[in-house]
Design a protein around this motif. Structure first.
Motif, short mmCIF file in Angstrom:
data_model
loop_
_atom_site.label_atom_id
_atom_site.label_comp_id
_atom_site.label_asym_id
_atom_site.label_seq_id
_atom_site.Cartn_x
_atom_site.Cartn_y
_atom_site.Cartn_z
N UNK A 59 0.86 -1.18 0.00
CA UNK A 59 0.00 0.00 0.00
C UNK A 59 0.90 1.23 0.00
N UNK A 60 0.47 2.28 -0.68
CA UNK A 60 1.35 3.45 -0.76
C UNK A 60 1.35 4.24 0.56
N UNK A 61 0.29 4.06 1.37
CA UNK A 61 0.18 4.84 2.60
C UNK A 61 0.86 4.18 3.78
N UNK A 62 1.22 2.92 3.60
CA UNK A 62 1.56 2.13 4.77
C UNK A 62 2.69 1.18 4.41
N UNK A 63 3.68 1.12 5.27
CA UNK A 63 4.74 0.15 5.06
C UNK A 63 4.61 -0.91 6.14
N UNK A 64 4.07 -2.06 5.76
CA UNK A 64 3.86 -3.13 6.73
C UNK A 64 4.47 -4.39 6.15
N UNK A 65 5.40 -4.95 6.87
CA UNK A 65 6.01 -6.21 6.41
C UNK A 65 5.97 -7.21 7.54
N UNK A 66 5.30 -8.31 7.30
CA UNK A 66 5.18 -9.33 8.33
C UNK A 66 5.56 -10.66 7.71
N UNK A 67 6.30 -11.46 8.45
CA UNK A 67 6.63 -12.77 7.90
C UNK A 67 7.04 -13.75 8.97
N UNK A 68 6.87 -15.02 8.65
CA UNK A 68 7.36 -16.10 9.51
C UNK A 68 8.27 -16.94 8.65
N UNK A 69 9.31 -17.48 9.25
CA UNK A 69 10.21 -18.32 8.46
C UNK A 69 10.77 -19.40 9.36
N UNK A 70 10.95 -20.60 8.79
CA UNK A 70 11.50 -21.72 9.55
C UNK A 70 12.89 -22.06 9.05
N UNK A 71 13.80 -22.22 9.97
CA UNK A 71 15.14 -22.69 9.62
C UNK A 71 15.26 -24.08 10.24
N UNK A 72 15.49 -25.09 9.39
CA UNK A 72 15.47 -26.48 9.85
C UNK A 72 16.80 -27.17 9.52
N UNK A 73 17.25 -27.99 10.46
CA UNK A 73 18.53 -28.70 10.33
C UNK A 73 18.66 -29.36 8.96
N UNK A 74 19.79 -29.16 8.30
CA UNK A 74 19.88 -29.51 6.87
C UNK A 74 19.83 -31.01 6.57
N UNK A 75 20.15 -31.86 7.54
CA UNK A 75 20.13 -33.30 7.25
C UNK A 75 18.71 -33.86 7.12
N UNK A 76 17.72 -33.09 7.55
CA UNK A 76 16.37 -33.66 7.64
C UNK A 76 15.68 -33.75 6.28
N UNK A 77 14.95 -34.84 6.10
CA UNK A 77 14.12 -35.01 4.90
C UNK A 77 12.77 -34.35 5.17
N UNK A 78 12.50 -33.24 4.49
CA UNK A 78 11.26 -32.52 4.78
C UNK A 78 10.11 -33.04 3.91
N UNK A 79 8.92 -33.02 4.48
CA UNK A 79 7.72 -33.45 3.76
C UNK A 79 7.32 -32.40 2.74
N UNK A 80 7.17 -32.78 1.48
CA UNK A 80 6.82 -31.79 0.45
C UNK A 80 5.44 -31.16 0.72
N UNK A 81 4.54 -31.97 1.29
CA UNK A 81 3.20 -31.48 1.59
C UNK A 81 3.28 -30.27 2.55
#
Length: 380
Positions: free
Chosen positions: A90-112
């Protein structure tokens, strides 16, 4: 999604916000508090996608959801709608919200799980090498710094080499007042009461029409000041010595009562100018709210990875806010208004010169973006 369900989501989110606030207050009763309930809720809801059994139930129930009223797909849909609408530029408002996961690299993650996190939460999942803790920390911090345009730095202070999963949520907000203050009227050294002593703060000042309410039951005044871009700030000033009583009564019902009783009137407003940046290690707070298993050996995140045991080792939250005169383009017009109004008829004054509560609300979704208490504006 049905209207009723959306209302249910808003109420659960508001009640969760106030319960988390009460936890933070009990930890540090006379300190400033500032956090983003919606950012915390969204990241927990995102985490619940990969949780199973009691781990999932604890997360969603602690957030105030009742599965008989709101089935899980409706909860996730509600958050998807919320995250999407808050992140629309929006031009009137600067709002940035986010969540992010950092997961141990050896793990096999579920694609789902990966697909859902991206689709519902517009979020990223990064496989991370935690054995080198300083480069992992650097990676997380620089990612968040980039996403918030440099506003949020050094989110993670320390990491253990045996870390398996770090949940990060961040929010950055900058908006212009619909009715800005004129910096010429900001007094540089205004007394602000902290405990039994006073500190000197820059105090902004204007006479304008604002929505205002008095709550005789809780002995407090409520001032709503709008930002451009469908967002409003509520400043709540309790009577002297009445902050504890006010804090204990915070709920979605109280908030609804206030918004129904607000009425436009001419007011003389004194409000401190301050900036805040706060961080919380939620892994120490959320278990006390009932989200226990996610953080210990009982964790079941088999929706994220089938092959290995995973628990959340860190849940970091950081929020940044700046309250200033902003909007100096309107200064000349404001100047005449202030002098004419003051001579004209005396407007009642509300002066935030002692501890007060602050809520920033997105009006379109009725969501509490930020919630906090200013005990000492010089200490943020």
């Amino acid at each position: 999604m049905r209207m009723g369900q959306e209302k249910g989501n808003q109420q659960s989110n508001a009640n969760f916000a106030f319960r988390l606030y009460q936890r933070l207050v009990s930890k540090t009763p006379s300190q400033n508090i500032f956090f983003s309930p919606v950012s915390v809720s969204a990241s927990l809801a995102m985490l619940s996608l990969g949780a199973r059994s009691a781990t999932k139930t604890q997360i969603l129930q602690s957030m105030g959801f009742n599965f008989t009223h709101t089935p899980e797909p409706a909860i996730q849909q509600g958050f998807q709608h919320l995250v999407h609408s808050l992140n629309v530029p929006s031009k009137d408002l600067d709002l940035r919200m986010g969540s992010v996961l950092f997961i141990k690299k050896e793990l096999q993650l579920q694609t789902h799980f990966l697909d859902n996190v991206k689709r519902l939460y517009e979020s990223e999942v990064f496989s991370t090498d935690f054995s080198n803790t300083s480069s992992a920390r650097e990676r997380i911090n620089s990612y968040v710094e980039k996403e918030t345009k440099g506003k949020i730095v050094d989110l993670i202070q320390d990491l253990e080499p045996q870390t398996a999963m770090v949940l990060v949520n961040y929010i950055f907000f900058k908006a212009k007042w619909e009715k800005p203050f004129n910096p010429r009227y900001t007094s540089k050294r205004y007394p602000f009461l902290v405990g039994k002593t006073t500190v000197k703060v820059p105090m902004m000042h204007q006479v304008e029409q604002f929505a205002f309410a008095v709550d005789p039951e809780l002995n407090c005044s409520v001032l709503q000041m709008d930002y451009s871009g469908d967002t409003a700030a509520l400043f709540v000033l309790p009577g002297q010595g009445k902050m504890r009583q006010l804090e204990q009564a915070l709920s979605s019902r109280t908030l609804r009562k206030w918004s129904h009783s607000l009425q436009k009137r001419w007011l003389e407003v004194f409000l401190p100018k301050f900036s805040t940046s706060t961080s919380y290690a939620l892994e120490t707070i959320l278990p006390k709210m009932g989200i226990r298993d996610a953080f210990d050996r009982k964790a079941d995140f088999s929706g994220i990875t089938k092959t290995d045991f995973l628990q959340v080792s860190k849940a970091a939250h950081k929020a940044v806010l700046d309250i200033s005169e902003d909007g100096t383009t309107a200064a000349a017009a404001t100047a005449t208004k202030l002098t004419i109004r003051s001579k004209d008829s005396p407007s009642p004054a509300i002066c935030f010169n002692r501890s007060f509560l602050l809520l920033i609300i997105n009006k379109a979704t009725e969501t509490i973006l930020f919630l906090g208490k200013v005990e000492d504006p010089t200490k943020f």
